[in-house]
Write an enzyme that holds these catalytic residues in place. Structure first.
Site, PDB file in Angstrom:
ATOM      1  N   SER A 125      -3.931   7.851   7.327  1.00  0.00           N
ATOM      2  CA  SER A 125      -4.231   6.554   6.705  1.00  0.00           C
ATOM      3  C   SER A 125      -5.688   6.140   6.845  1.00  0.00           C
ATOM      4  O   SER A 125      -6.281   5.590   5.908  1.00  0.00           O
ATOM      5  CB  SER A 125      -3.323   5.473   7.299  1.00  0.00           C
TER       6      SER A 125
ATOM      7  N   ASN B 275       0.332   0.941  12.273  1.00  0.00           N
ATOM      8  CA  ASN B 275      -0.118   1.837  13.328  1.00  0.00           C
ATOM      9  C   ASN B 275      -0.744   1.064  14.480  1.00  0.00           C
ATOM     10  O   ASN B 275      -1.249  -0.048  14.303  1.00  0.00           O
ATOM     11  CB  ASN B 275      -1.142   2.836  12.775  1.00  0.00           C
TER      12      ASN B 275
ATOM     13  N   LYS C  36       3.603   7.561  18.888  1.00  0.00           N
ATOM     14  CA  LYS C  36       2.864   7.649  17.617  1.00  0.00           C
ATOM     15  C   LYS C  36       1.354   7.625  17.866  1.00  0.00           C
ATOM     16  O   LYS C  36       0.590   8.304  17.161  1.00  0.00           O
ATOM     17  CB  LYS C  36       3.275   6.474  16.706  1.00  0.00           C
TER      18      LYS C  36
ATOM     19  N   GLY D 266       0.844  -1.184   0.000  1.00  0.00           N
ATOM     20  CA  GLY D 266       0.000   0.000   0.000  1.00  0.00           C
ATOM     21  C   GLY D 266       0.878   1.233   0.000  1.00  0.00           C
ATOM     22  O   GLY D 266       1.971   1.235  -0.579  1.00  0.00           O
ATOM     23  N   ALA D 267       0.434   2.274   0.690  1.00  0.00           N
ATOM     24  CA  ALA D 267       1.203   3.521   0.675  1.00  0.00           C
ATOM     25  C   ALA D 267       2.572   3.340   1.330  1.00  0.00           C
ATOM     26  O   ALA D 267       3.609   3.676   0.741  1.00  0.00           O
ATOM     27  CB  ALA D 267       0.409   4.613   1.382  1.00  0.00           C
TER      28      ALA D 267
ATOM     29  N   GLY E 263       4.116   0.432   2.217  1.00  0.00           N
ATOM     30  CA  GLY E 263       4.873  -0.637   1.575  1.00  0.00           C
ATOM     31  C   GLY E 263       5.454  -0.228   0.236  1.00  0.00           C
ATOM     32  O   GLY E 263       6.589  -0.601  -0.100  1.00  0.00           O
TER      33      GLY E 263
ATOM     34  N   ASN F 110      -2.073   9.198  16.327  1.00  0.00           N
ATOM     35  CA  ASN F 110      -3.035   8.345  15.632  1.00  0.00           C
ATOM     36  C   ASN F 110      -4.384   8.253  16.330  1.00  0.00           C
ATOM     37  O   ASN F 110      -5.423   8.238  15.672  1.00  0.00           O
ATOM     38  CB  ASN F 110      -2.456   6.934  15.463  1.00  0.00           C
TER      39      ASN F 110
END
Length: 331
Positions: free
Chosen positions: A280, A104, A203, A9-10, A12, A207
């Site tokens: 995300s 995440n 993080k 995805g983004a 990866g 998130n």
């Protein structure tokens, strides 16, 4: 060295692109759908502030069992997709190899190496990752990087480049140092961390508040920051995360002001505010994909309850985001 990026995805796609550009490993990519077909036909295009590049993986496939054993497997799947792929991930790791889990939220290995060591059923369905991959073969990775797949075969890196890696059991190791060195050689600002759980909480300070509220409102970060009532919810959630982390033994109170400023700047840093940044969870909602509810919210709420830490704003948010996810599942 053979390296596989499992879940292009983004995040990866960015990892795979940088690895291929550096030429330090034979890189394979596990992807699916139109994105996979575009990569196989035309290569993977990276667009960033440095310009554009196209790289071709050694193999691009949706059948990971066809790949040979790998030295490193970068698992960049969403957290809720990982348990179903546990057997395939485990089969890819060669003896002496390891997997880097970059996602995440609270990860599946969370209680490894601690008193009361046990899997987390809320994020590891059927305890598949714990029993098949095993935490002893995992490295953790916390990411500060904004990227997005803008078209099949194309990933846009908007900014930020900080990658924090650590052993779940909290020690140093040759494999940790080697993975950090590889990533640095590929242009990532990678660091080895002795206390990766603290970095996970750091993080989550972003998130937990920003991802779900952006997803529910369909506003980018700067759009949420511009609304006084929504901004108040974000700041309240940040305070709750600090208290929950403290009850778990991680003091992140010193990071609160910097994260408030990051939010006020639309996800950018001081002097370089950003507009239109879509975290995300918002990207997934706009694409009609399911979202990482339990890793980012549900497990955090569960840890709060285990420690008796009040979190009224989070308690109100969790059922809303779970309902949103159920709607996405129905299509």
């Amino acid at each position: 060295m053979k390296v596989c990026v499992y879940g292009a995805g983004a995040v990866g796609s960015l990892v795979a692109s940088r690895l291929m550009q550096a030429g330090r490993a034979e890189v394979s990519v596990v992807a699916r759908g139109e994105h996979l077909r575009a990569i196989a036909a035309h290569g993977l295009r990276l667009v960033s502030a440095e310009g554009e590049s196209v790289s071709r993986p050694a193999v691009a496939t949706d059948r990971p069992r066809e790949l040979p054993p790998q030295d490193i497997v970068f698992v960049t799947l969403k957290a809720m997709s990982q348990p179903a792929c546990a057997a395939d991930i485990a089969a890819l790791i060669k003896p002496g190899g390891h997997a880097v889990f970059a996602n995440n939220g609270i990860p599946w290995w969370w209680k490894h190496g601690r008193a009361g060591e046990a899997p987390l059923p809320l994020v590891d369905t059927g305890e598949a990752l714990w029993n098949t991959v095993a935490p002893q073969r995992a490295l953790a990775c916390v990411i500060y990087s904004s990227s997005e797949v803008t078209a099949p075969g194309v990933v846009l890196h908007r900014g930020n480049n900080r990658w924090l890696l650590g052993e779940p059991a909290g020690m140093t190791s040759a494999r940790l140092d080697g993975t950090v060195a590889l990533m640095r050689a590929c242009g990532f600002a990678a660091e080895a961390c002795a206390d990766i759980r603290r970095e996970v909480w750091g993080k989550l300070l972003r998130n937990v508040p920003v991802n779900p509220i952006c997803a529910l409102t369909r506003l980018p970060i700067d759009g949420v920051a511009a609304d006084a009532e929504l901004a108040g919810m974000v700041l309240g959630l940040m305070d709750e995360v600090v208290r929950i982390a403290a009850a778990q033994g991680s003091d992140i109170s010193g990071e609160l002001e910097a994260n408030r400023a990051w939010f006020a700047n639309g996800g950018g840093r001081e002097g370089a505010p950003l507009s239109g940044v879509r975290p995300s969870m918002l990207q997934d909602v706009l694409a009609g994909r399911r979202i990482e509810v339990e890793a980012i919210l549900g497990q955090v709420q569960l840890l709060a309850r285990e420690s008796g830490t009040p979190c009224p704003v989070l308690d109100g948010l969790v059922p809303l985001v779970r309902a949103l996810d159920r709607g996405l599942a129905r299509g």
